[in-house]
Design an enzyme around this catalytic site. Structure first.
Site, PDB file in Angstrom:
ATOM      1  N   PHE A  10     -11.156 -44.639  43.447  1.00 22.82           N
ATOM      2  CA  PHE A  10     -11.447 -44.570  42.002  1.00 22.82           C
ATOM      3  C   PHE A  10     -10.711 -43.398  41.329  1.00 22.82           C
ATOM      4  CE2 PHE A  10     -14.916 -42.563  39.213  1.00 22.82           C
ATOM      5  CZ  PHE A  10     -14.403 -43.090  38.036  1.00 22.82           C
ATOM      6  N   ASP A  57      -4.833 -42.639  58.060  1.00 27.47           N
ATOM      7  CA  ASP A  57      -6.086 -41.892  58.085  1.00 27.47           C
ATOM      8  C   ASP A  57      -5.784 -40.397  58.020  1.00 27.47           C
ATOM      9  OD1 ASP A  57      -8.563 -40.736  58.934  1.00 27.47           O
ATOM     10  OD2 ASP A  57      -9.044 -42.595  59.991  1.00 27.47           O
ATOM     11  N   ALA A  81     -12.109 -39.395  50.941  1.00 22.65           N
ATOM     12  CA  ALA A  81     -13.475 -39.087  51.384  1.00 22.65           C
ATOM     13  C   ALA A  81     -14.292 -40.364  51.423  1.00 22.65           C
ATOM     14  CB  ALA A  81     -14.145 -38.106  50.414  1.00 22.65           C
ATOM     15  N   THR A 132     -17.300 -31.806  44.910  1.00 22.90           N
ATOM     16  CA  THR A 132     -18.366 -32.311  44.045  1.00 22.90           C
ATOM     17  C   THR A 132     -19.379 -31.221  43.702  1.00 22.90           C
ATOM     18  OG1 THR A 132     -20.310 -33.760  44.114  1.00 22.90           O
ATOM     19  CG2 THR A 132     -19.416 -33.128  46.223  1.00 22.90           C
ATOM     20  N   ASP A 133     -20.088 -31.408  42.591  1.00 24.81           N
ATOM     21  CA  ASP A 133     -21.181 -30.487  42.245  1.00 24.81           C
ATOM     22  C   ASP A 133     -22.389 -30.675  43.167  1.00 24.81           C
ATOM     23  OD1 ASP A 133     -22.104 -32.940  41.284  1.00 24.81           O
ATOM     24  OD2 ASP A 133     -22.548 -32.227  39.259  1.00 24.81           O
ATOM     25  N   GLU A 134     -22.399 -31.777  43.941  1.00 26.09           N
ATOM     26  CA  GLU A 134     -23.575 -32.053  44.782  1.00 26.09           C
ATOM     27  C   GLU A 134     -23.743 -31.032  45.902  1.00 26.09           C
ATOM     28  OE1 GLU A 134     -24.286 -36.198  45.611  1.00 26.09           O
ATOM     29  OE2 GLU A 134     -23.107 -36.802  43.878  1.00 26.09           O
ATOM     30  N   TYR A 158     -23.844 -36.943  52.612  1.00 32.61           N
ATOM     31  CA  TYR A 158     -22.601 -36.889  51.820  1.00 32.61           C
ATOM     32  C   TYR A 158     -22.332 -35.466  51.328  1.00 32.61           C
ATOM     33  CZ  TYR A 158     -19.675 -36.966  47.631  1.00 32.61           C
ATOM     34  OH  TYR A 158     -18.734 -36.662  46.679  1.00 32.61           O
ATOM     35  N   LYS A 162     -19.362 -32.724  52.304  1.00 36.08           N
ATOM     36  CA  LYS A 162     -18.431 -32.143  51.329  1.00 36.08           C
ATOM     37  C   LYS A 162     -18.546 -30.610  51.339  1.00 36.08           C
ATOM     38  CE  LYS A 162     -16.003 -33.936  48.776  1.00 36.08           C
ATOM     39  NZ  LYS A 162     -14.596 -34.441  48.896  1.00 36.08           N
ATOM     40  N   PRO A 213     -31.353 -52.124  39.288  1.00 37.35           N
ATOM     41  CA  PRO A 213     -32.294 -51.347  40.109  1.00 37.35           C
ATOM     42  C   PRO A 213     -32.285 -49.855  39.796  1.00 37.35           C
ATOM     43  CG  PRO A 213     -30.328 -51.896  41.382  1.00 37.35           C
ATOM     44  CD  PRO A 213     -30.117 -52.483  40.027  1.00 37.35           C
TER      45      PRO A 213
HETATM   46  P1  NAD Z   1     -13.762 -43.474  46.404  1.00 34.06           P
HETATM   47  O1  NAD Z   1     -14.779 -43.767  47.450  1.00 34.06           O
HETATM   48  O2  NAD Z   1     -13.613 -44.396  45.235  1.00 34.06           O
HETATM   49  O3  NAD Z   1     -12.300 -43.378  47.073  1.00 34.06           O
HETATM   50  C1  NAD Z   1     -12.067 -42.723  48.277  1.00 34.06           C
HETATM   51  C2  NAD Z   1     -10.680 -43.114  48.768  1.00 34.06           C
HETATM   52  O4  NAD Z   1     -10.433 -42.417  49.995  1.00 34.06           O
HETATM   53  C3  NAD Z   1     -10.530 -44.613  49.075  1.00 34.06           C
HETATM   54  O5  NAD Z   1      -9.326 -45.095  48.556  1.00 34.06           O
HETATM   55  C4  NAD Z   1     -10.541 -44.666  50.611  1.00 34.06           C
HETATM   56  O6  NAD Z   1      -9.797 -45.761  51.127  1.00 34.06           O
HETATM   57  C5  NAD Z   1      -9.907 -43.334  50.963  1.00 34.06           C
HETATM   58  N1  NAD Z   1     -10.282 -42.858  52.297  1.00 34.06           N
HETATM   59  C6  NAD Z   1     -11.541 -42.832  52.848  1.00 34.06           C
HETATM   60  N2  NAD Z   1     -11.490 -42.343  54.100  1.00 34.06           N
HETATM   61  C7  NAD Z   1     -10.188 -42.038  54.334  1.00 34.06           C
HETATM   62  C8  NAD Z   1      -9.500 -41.479  55.451  1.00 34.06           C
HETATM   63  N3  NAD Z   1     -10.154 -41.154  56.580  1.00 34.06           N
HETATM   64  N4  NAD Z   1      -8.167 -41.284  55.362  1.00 34.06           N
HETATM   65  C9  NAD Z   1      -7.499 -41.635  54.232  1.00 34.06           C
HETATM   66  N5  NAD Z   1      -8.080 -42.179  53.154  1.00 34.06           N
HETATM   67  C10 NAD Z   1      -9.420 -42.371  53.198  1.00 34.06           C
HETATM   68  O7  NAD Z   1     -14.063 -41.986  45.923  1.00 34.06           O
HETATM   69  P2  NAD Z   1     -13.840 -41.309  44.491  1.00 34.06           P
HETATM   70  O8  NAD Z   1     -15.046 -41.527  43.667  1.00 34.06           O
HETATM   71  O9  NAD Z   1     -12.505 -41.684  43.972  1.00 34.06           O
HETATM   72  O10 NAD Z   1     -13.846 -39.768  44.926  1.00 34.06           O
HETATM   73  C11 NAD Z   1     -12.621 -39.103  45.261  1.00 34.06           C
HETATM   74  C12 NAD Z   1     -12.947 -37.673  45.640  1.00 34.06           C
HETATM   75  O11 NAD Z   1     -13.587 -37.017  44.545  1.00 34.06           O
HETATM   76  C13 NAD Z   1     -13.898 -37.546  46.821  1.00 34.06           C
HETATM   77  O12 NAD Z   1     -13.481 -36.463  47.610  1.00 34.06           O
HETATM   78  C14 NAD Z   1     -15.253 -37.250  46.189  1.00 34.06           C
HETATM   79  O13 NAD Z   1     -16.059 -36.491  47.042  1.00 34.06           O
HETATM   80  C15 NAD Z   1     -14.826 -36.457  44.967  1.00 34.06           C
HETATM   81  N6  NAD Z   1     -15.739 -36.533  43.805  1.00 34.06           N
HETATM   82  C16 NAD Z   1     -16.164 -37.738  43.331  1.00 34.06           C
HETATM   83  C17 NAD Z   1     -16.995 -37.788  42.218  1.00 34.06           C
HETATM   84  C18 NAD Z   1     -17.450 -39.112  41.630  1.00 34.06           C
HETATM   85  O14 NAD Z   1     -18.294 -39.110  40.724  1.00 34.06           O
HETATM   86  N7  NAD Z   1     -16.953 -40.248  42.068  1.00 34.06           N
HETATM   87  C19 NAD Z   1     -17.400 -36.609  41.602  1.00 34.06           C
HETATM   88  C20 NAD Z   1     -16.944 -35.379  42.119  1.00 34.06           C
HETATM   89  C21 NAD Z   1     -16.100 -35.360  43.215  1.00 34.06           C
HETATM   90  P1  TYD Z   2     -24.593 -42.578  42.077  1.00 37.36           P
HETATM   91  O1  TYD Z   2     -23.685 -43.292  41.132  1.00 37.36           O
HETATM   92  O2  TYD Z   2     -24.802 -43.135  43.435  1.00 37.36           O
HETATM   93  O3  TYD Z   2     -24.078 -41.072  42.133  1.00 37.36           O
HETATM   94  P2  TYD Z   2     -24.762 -39.760  42.833  1.00 37.36           P
HETATM   95  O4  TYD Z   2     -25.915 -40.173  43.642  1.00 37.36           O
HETATM   96  O5  TYD Z   2     -23.636 -39.257  43.671  1.00 37.36           O
HETATM   97  O6  TYD Z   2     -25.126 -38.860  41.704  1.00 37.36           O
HETATM   98  O7  TYD Z   2     -26.024 -42.438  41.383  1.00 37.36           O
HETATM   99  C1  TYD Z   2     -26.186 -41.781  40.125  1.00 37.36           C
HETATM  100  C2  TYD Z   2     -27.679 -41.716  39.855  1.00 37.36           C
HETATM  101  O8  TYD Z   2     -28.163 -43.050  39.660  1.00 37.36           O
HETATM  102  C3  TYD Z   2     -28.492 -41.142  41.003  1.00 37.36           C
HETATM  103  O9  TYD Z   2     -29.567 -40.364  40.473  1.00 37.36           O
HETATM  104  C4  TYD Z   2     -29.043 -42.362  41.723  1.00 37.36           C
HETATM  105  C5  TYD Z   2     -29.209 -43.370  40.600  1.00 37.36           C
HETATM  106  N1  TYD Z   2     -29.039 -44.803  40.988  1.00 37.36           N
HETATM  107  C6  TYD Z   2     -30.020 -45.733  40.664  1.00 37.36           C
HETATM  108  O10 TYD Z   2     -31.065 -45.401  40.055  1.00 37.36           O
HETATM  109  N2  TYD Z   2     -29.830 -47.030  41.036  1.00 37.36           N
HETATM  110  C7  TYD Z   2     -28.731 -47.444  41.719  1.00 37.36           C
HETATM  111  O11 TYD Z   2     -28.630 -48.650  42.069  1.00 37.36           O
HETATM  112  C8  TYD Z   2     -27.719 -46.485  42.029  1.00 37.36           C
HETATM  113  C9  TYD Z   2     -26.468 -46.877  42.777  1.00 37.36           C
HETATM  114  C10 TYD Z   2     -27.920 -45.163  41.637  1.00 37.36           C
END
Ligand code: NAD
Ligand code: TYD
Length: 361
Positions: A10, A57, A81, A132-134, A158, A162, A213
């Site tokens: 993403f 990988d 990730a 991530t902020d998590e 998760y 991280k 949900p």
């Molecule tokens: P995502 O799950 O959409 O994409 C992860 C990508 O990494 C995928 O394309 C997957 O194929 C690839 N991947 C997984 N394992 C791999 C491996 N072993 N080797 C090579 N490629 C691999 O995740 P995202 O939401 O795009 O998040 C990207 C990064 O940003 C992550 O590190 C995540 O922790 C961080 N992040 C995400 C969010 C969010 O809200 N989505 C917020 C803060 C930080």
């Molecule tokens: P998510 O998108 O999984 O992100 P994160 O847990 O990393 O913050 O979830 C965002 C918030 O939405 C979280 O508080 C969990 C909640 N949630 C639901 O209530 N229902 C769902 O089906 C999902 C996927 C998440």
């Protein structure tokens, strides 16, 4: 050139598309193509010589060494990730392998390359770790937002994985002098987000007339950032961030989950009516689909980012408000229902069955 890992996911794919809208500097994109990786996100780059895709990988040290020594990147940006909290609860192993061991191997390969560069190249090189902020854990309602000085207190496998990776990245700076940067960002949303995360799941389910949900009471708070704002922040940190530093990135958009889902329902009703989109489901009665289900174990109550440091030191601020970003996002999912259908494979359906069956109240 730069090396991006996880660039078919993403945020990584949004980052690469955004990069080429600003620059012609080539990108090598190393991605394993797990269930979350999707080359369709980069379909517009098929004949674009600036982008080279390598399926592999980040744990594969030999491949990493080969790619890095062949292409001599001036920067490595690590997005790769396992990223979904619920999956980390049902199966943490992949999170440990990719997020911890994978980041470690990437650091090892990067350090082996970097230490043999000449001084000018060493000074120019950057390793940017996207986190991530998590990692900071959960905030009570009255607590101040996370700054870069907050203690790490991760709750889920998760966020713990991280957090571990962030510590390793920091260790390579402190111990070996590797010029690293770490960013800790809040929840992203926008185009190409896999429909297992809250916002795209709710849009896809509503359009299919399926239940929406909500875990627990739906009052948990997240701080939402439109993905293109995350991309611009990462470009800015890469360009001007001080090595060894962490930057929190956030949108100043704290919202309870239930409010997010209600907003999506209202926008879907408005936009589907306006454009005459055919939907299989509720035809505007989207809020009727809201269903409260069993809470996520260890569910963090609130995340909030204090993004003053990146604003003060690097002059970055988000361009989108939640209102503008969520409207663009809902419109994108309406316009790209084929993309959603293509990722809802057998494996996706199995995941939905496995996760939500255990949550029915
Ligand atoms: P995502 O799950 O959409 O994409 C992860 C990508 O990494 C995928 O394309 C997957 O194929 C690839 N991947 C997984 N394992 C791999 C491996 N072993 N080797 C090579 N490629 C691999 O995740 P995202 O939401 O795009 O998040 C990207 C990064 O940003 C992550 O590190 C995540 O922790 C961080 N992040 C995400 C969010 C969010 O809200 N989505 C917020 C803060 C930080
Ligand atoms: P998510 O998108 O999984 O992100 P994160 O847990 O990393 O913050 O979830 C965002 C918030 O939405 C979280 O508080 C969990 C909640 N949630 C639901 O209530 N229902 C769902 O089906 C999902 C996927 C998440």
């Amino acid at each position: 050139m730069i090396l991006v890992t996880g660039g078919a996911g993403f945020i990584g794919s949004n980052f690469i598309l955004d990069w080429f809208s600003q620059s012609d500097e080539p990108v090598i994109n190393l991605d394993k193509l797990t269930y979350a990786g999707n080359l369709q996100n980069l379909a517009t780059l098929v004949n674009d010589e600036r982008h080279s895709f390598v399926q592999g990988d980040i744990k594969d040290s030999a491949l990493l060494m080969q790619l890095i020594t062949e292409h001599c990147p001036r920067a490595i940006i690590n997005f790769a990730a396992e990223s979904h909290v619920d999956r980390s609860i049902l199966g943490p192993e992949a999170f440990i392998q990719t997020n911890i061991v994978g980041t470690f191997r990437l650091l090892e390969a990067t350090y082996a390359y970097w230490k043999n560069l000449d001084e000018t190249e060493q000074n120019r090189f950057r390793f940017l770790h996207v986190s991530t902020d998590e990692v900071y854990g959960s905030l009570e309602p009255q607590e101040p937002a996370f700054t870069e000085l907050n203690r790490y207190q991760p709750s889920s496998p998760y966020s713990a994985s991280k957090a571990s990776s962030d510590h390793l990245v920091n260790a390579y700076y402190r111990t070996f002098g590797l010029p690293i940067l770490i960013t800790n960002c809040s929840n992203n949303y926008g185009p190409y987000q896999f429909p297992e995360k809250l916002i795209p799941l709710m849009i896809a389910n509503a359009l299919a007339g399926k239940s929406l949900p909500i875990y627990g009471d739906g009052r948990q708070i997240r701080d939402w950032l439109y993905v293109s704002d995350h991309c611009s922040a990462l470009r800015r940190v890469l360009e001007a961030g001080k090595t060894g530093e962490t930057y929190n990135i956030g949108g100043w958009n704290e919202k309870p989950n239930i409010e997010i889902v209600q907003t999506i329902c209202a926008l879907l009703a408005e936009l589907t009516e306006m454009k005459g989109h055919m939907t299989q489901g509720a035809h505007g009665n989207y809020p009727d689909l809201i269903t409260y289900v069993k809470d996520r174990p260890g569910h963090d109550v609130r995340y909030a980012i204090d993004a003053h440091k990146i604003e003060r030191e690097l002059g970055w601020k988000p361009a989108e408000t939640f209102e503008t970003g969520i409207r663009k996002t809902v419109q994108w999912y309406l316009d790209n229902q084929d993309w959603v259908a293509n990722v809802q494979t057998g494996a996706y359906r199995e995941w939905i069955e496995q996760n939500y069956n255990t949550m029915r109240t």
